[in-house]
Design a protein around this motif. Structure first.
Motif, PDB file in Angstrom:
ATOM      1  N   ALA A 141      49.033  14.647  90.426  1.00 45.45           N
ATOM      2  CA  ALA A 141      48.384  15.548  89.734  1.00 45.45           C
ATOM      3  C   ALA A 141      49.180  16.884  89.825  1.00 45.45           C
ATOM      4  CB  ALA A 141      46.946  16.100  90.496  1.00 45.45           C
ATOM      5  N   ARG A 142      49.945  17.339  90.970  1.00 53.24           N
ATOM      6  CA  ARG A 142      50.790  18.346  91.078  1.00 53.24           C
ATOM      7  C   ARG A 142      51.790  18.387  90.423  1.00 53.24           C
ATOM      8  NH1 ARG A 142      54.911  21.145  93.572  1.00 53.24           N
ATOM      9  NH2 ARG A 142      54.431  22.847  95.152  1.00 53.24           N
ATOM     10  N   GLN A 143      52.626  17.294  89.902  1.00 52.96           N
ATOM     11  CA  GLN A 143      53.673  17.051  89.242  1.00 52.96           C
ATOM     12  C   GLN A 143      52.947  17.273  87.838  1.00 52.96           C
ATOM     13  OE1 GLN A 143      54.577  13.121  90.046  1.00 52.96           O
ATOM     14  NE2 GLN A 143      56.132  13.492  91.520  1.00 52.96           N
ATOM     15  N   ALA A 144      51.696  16.911  87.147  1.00 50.19           N
ATOM     16  CA  ALA A 144      51.167  17.135  85.856  1.00 50.19           C
ATOM     17  C   ALA A 144      51.136  18.621  85.774  1.00 50.19           C
ATOM     18  CB  ALA A 144      50.059  16.228  85.770  1.00 50.19           C
ATOM     19  N   ALA A 145      50.163  19.320  86.663  1.00 52.74           N
ATOM     20  CA  ALA A 145      50.100  20.714  86.920  1.00 52.74           C
ATOM     21  C   ALA A 145      51.396  21.686  86.794  1.00 52.74           C
ATOM     22  CB  ALA A 145      49.471  21.142  88.014  1.00 52.74           C
ATOM     23  N   ALA A 146      52.562  20.997  87.164  1.00 51.67           N
ATOM     24  CA  ALA A 146      53.676  21.850  87.224  1.00 51.67           C
ATOM     25  C   ALA A 146      54.371  21.862  85.602  1.00 51.67           C
ATOM     26  CB  ALA A 146      55.004  21.169  88.035  1.00 51.67           C
ATOM     27  N   VAL A 147      54.229  20.492  84.917  1.00 56.58           N
ATOM     28  CA  VAL A 147      54.480  20.211  83.779  1.00 56.58           C
ATOM     29  C   VAL A 147      53.704  21.194  82.633  1.00 56.58           C
ATOM     30  CG1 VAL A 147      54.536  18.661  81.633  1.00 56.58           C
ATOM     31  CG2 VAL A 147      55.315  17.718  84.088  1.00 56.58           C
ATOM     32  N   LEU A 148      52.321  21.470  82.892  1.00 59.12           N
ATOM     33  CA  LEU A 148      51.628  22.262  82.086  1.00 59.12           C
ATOM     34  C   LEU A 148      52.083  23.687  82.078  1.00 59.12           C
ATOM     35  CD1 LEU A 148      48.054  20.316  82.511  1.00 59.12           C
ATOM     36  CD2 LEU A 148      49.514  20.365  80.657  1.00 59.12           C
ATOM     37  N   LEU A 149      52.110  23.975  83.735  1.00 57.49           N
ATOM     38  CA  LEU A 149      52.643  25.434  83.753  1.00 57.49           C
ATOM     39  C   LEU A 149      54.014  25.839  83.072  1.00 57.49           C
ATOM     40  CD1 LEU A 149      51.470  25.687  87.293  1.00 57.49           C
ATOM     41  CD2 LEU A 149      50.659  27.166  85.651  1.00 57.49           C
ATOM     42  N   ILE A 209      41.811  26.359 100.865  1.00 57.20           N
ATOM     43  CA  ILE A 209      42.586  26.498  99.420  1.00 57.20           C
ATOM     44  C   ILE A 209      43.305  27.983  99.515  1.00 57.20           C
ATOM     45  CG2 ILE A 209      42.359  27.330  97.169  1.00 57.20           C
ATOM     46  CD1 ILE A 209      42.105  24.382  97.204  1.00 57.20           C
ATOM     47  N   LEU A 210      42.671  28.976 100.108  1.00 57.89           N
ATOM     48  CA  LEU A 210      43.217  30.352 100.275  1.00 57.89           C
ATOM     49  C   LEU A 210      44.376  30.382 101.259  1.00 57.89           C
ATOM     50  CD1 LEU A 210      40.059  32.523  99.732  1.00 57.89           C
ATOM     51  CD2 LEU A 210      41.921  32.235  98.011  1.00 57.89           C
ATOM     52  N   ALA A 211      43.933  29.751 102.379  1.00 52.24           N
ATOM     53  CA  ALA A 211      45.212  29.547 103.319  1.00 52.24           C
ATOM     54  C   ALA A 211      46.098  29.068 102.851  1.00 52.24           C
ATOM     55  CB  ALA A 211      44.546  28.865 104.555  1.00 52.24           C
ATOM     56  N   GLU A 212      46.329  27.790 102.158  1.00 48.08           N
ATOM     57  CA  GLU A 212      47.340  27.211 101.638  1.00 48.08           C
ATOM     58  C   GLU A 212      48.023  28.257 100.587  1.00 48.08           C
ATOM     59  OE1 GLU A 212      50.535  24.543 101.465  1.00 48.08           O
ATOM     60  OE2 GLU A 212      48.571  24.338 102.790  1.00 48.08           O
ATOM     61  N   ALA A 213      47.347  28.818  99.803  1.00 49.90           N
ATOM     62  CA  ALA A 213      47.773  29.745  98.831  1.00 49.90           C
ATOM     63  C   ALA A 213      48.525  30.962  99.500  1.00 49.90           C
ATOM     64  CB  ALA A 213      46.725  30.370  97.806  1.00 49.90           C
ATOM     65  N   LEU A 217      50.020  25.407  92.637  1.00 49.09           N
ATOM     66  CA  LEU A 217      50.534  24.310  92.786  1.00 49.09           C
ATOM     67  C   LEU A 217      50.089  23.994  94.332  1.00 49.09           C
ATOM     68  CD1 LEU A 217      54.267  24.079  91.102  1.00 49.09           C
ATOM     69  CD2 LEU A 217      52.053  22.916  90.330  1.00 49.09           C
ATOM     70  N   SER A 218      49.931  25.073  95.213  1.00 49.72           N
ATOM     71  CA  SER A 218      49.526  24.884  96.585  1.00 49.72           C
ATOM     72  C   SER A 218      48.109  24.056  96.660  1.00 49.72           C
ATOM     73  CB  SER A 218      49.781  26.003  97.352  1.00 49.72           C
ATOM     74  OG  SER A 218      48.306  26.891  97.057  1.00 49.72           O
ATOM     75  N   ILE A 219      47.334  24.081  95.579  1.00 50.39           N
ATOM     76  CA  ILE A 219      45.940  23.474  95.398  1.00 50.39           C
ATOM     77  C   ILE A 219      46.126  22.158  95.735  1.00 50.39           C
ATOM     78  CG2 ILE A 219      44.141  22.754  94.138  1.00 50.39           C
ATOM     79  CD1 ILE A 219      44.664  25.743  92.690  1.00 50.39           C
ATOM     80  N   PHE A 220      47.228  21.688  95.188  1.00 50.52           N
ATOM     81  CA  PHE A 220      47.555  20.267  95.283  1.00 50.52           C
ATOM     82  C   PHE A 220      48.219  19.744  96.445  1.00 50.52           C
ATOM     83  CE2 PHE A 220      47.355  21.321  90.850  1.00 50.52           C
ATOM     84  CZ  PHE A 220      46.218  20.322  90.566  1.00 50.52           C
TER      85      PHE A 220
END
Length: 189
Positions: free
Chosen positions: A175-183, A71-75, A86-89
């Protein structure tokens, strides 16, 4: 020299257990099979780990370390808190496409043994709590309400379960798309 041999035997048991437990479940793997896969005697294995519960706890601790590292490497590839969230997704999407993906080891083991093996319940609770805290910290850093952290973490959890059960790796992208909408909605509010 003895310590190095014990360490290598310990690693062999944990590696074998991680692979077997994740592929087939904890209860389906007997101690004799585990010892054979690790290439050590049963007596030696019990000297290293007094019980199967000890092995399961160590395997889940290892899974947490790998999860956090990935997770941290992607972040780290991103600068803004929003992009880190969003990088979590993005991480999930890559993970779901791996040949050996079988869902979240914590959800799997908790469902199998959470009620009867306290080490599993404790490891799962801690892992999930720390993930929500990580997401919540990023959400707050992005200038959004802390309550959004749990909502986004739930999207990640739901994507993991959906990808495993329905064999649909695209769950991470949805899920990434939904997270982007929420953010975006929280940023506008």
């Amino acid at each position: 020299m003895v310590t190095m041999e014990m360490d290598s035997a310990r690693v062999a048991v944990l590696d074998a257990a991680d692979e077997l437990f994740y592929a087939r479940g904890v209860q389906a793997v007997g101690m004799d099979e585990l010892r054979t896969a690790a290439g050590i005697s049963l007596k030696r294995m019990y000297a290293l780990f007094p019980s199967k519960s000890d092995i399961v706890g160590q395997v889940l601790a290892g899974r947490t370390a790998v999860w956090n590292e990935r997770i941290l490497a992607e972040a780290d590839r991103h600068d803004s808190p929003r992009d880190k969230i969003l990088s979590i997704f993005d991480f999930l999407d890559a993970w779901f496409r791996e040949d050996n993906f079988r869902g979240c080891a914590f959800i799997n083991s908790f469902g199998e043994l959470g009620a009867t093996m306290p080490a599993v319940a404790d490891a799962a609770h801690q892992h999930k709590r720390e993930f929500v805290e990580y997401v919540t910290d990023l959400v707050v850093e992005a200038g959004c309400p802390a309550s959004l952290g749990l909502q986004i973490a739930l999207l990640a959890e739901g994507a993991q379960t959906t990808a495993a059960i329905s064999e649909s790796p695209e769950s991470a992208i949805a899920a990434r798309q939904a997270a982007a909408v929420l953010l975006d909605a929280a940023a506008r509010a």
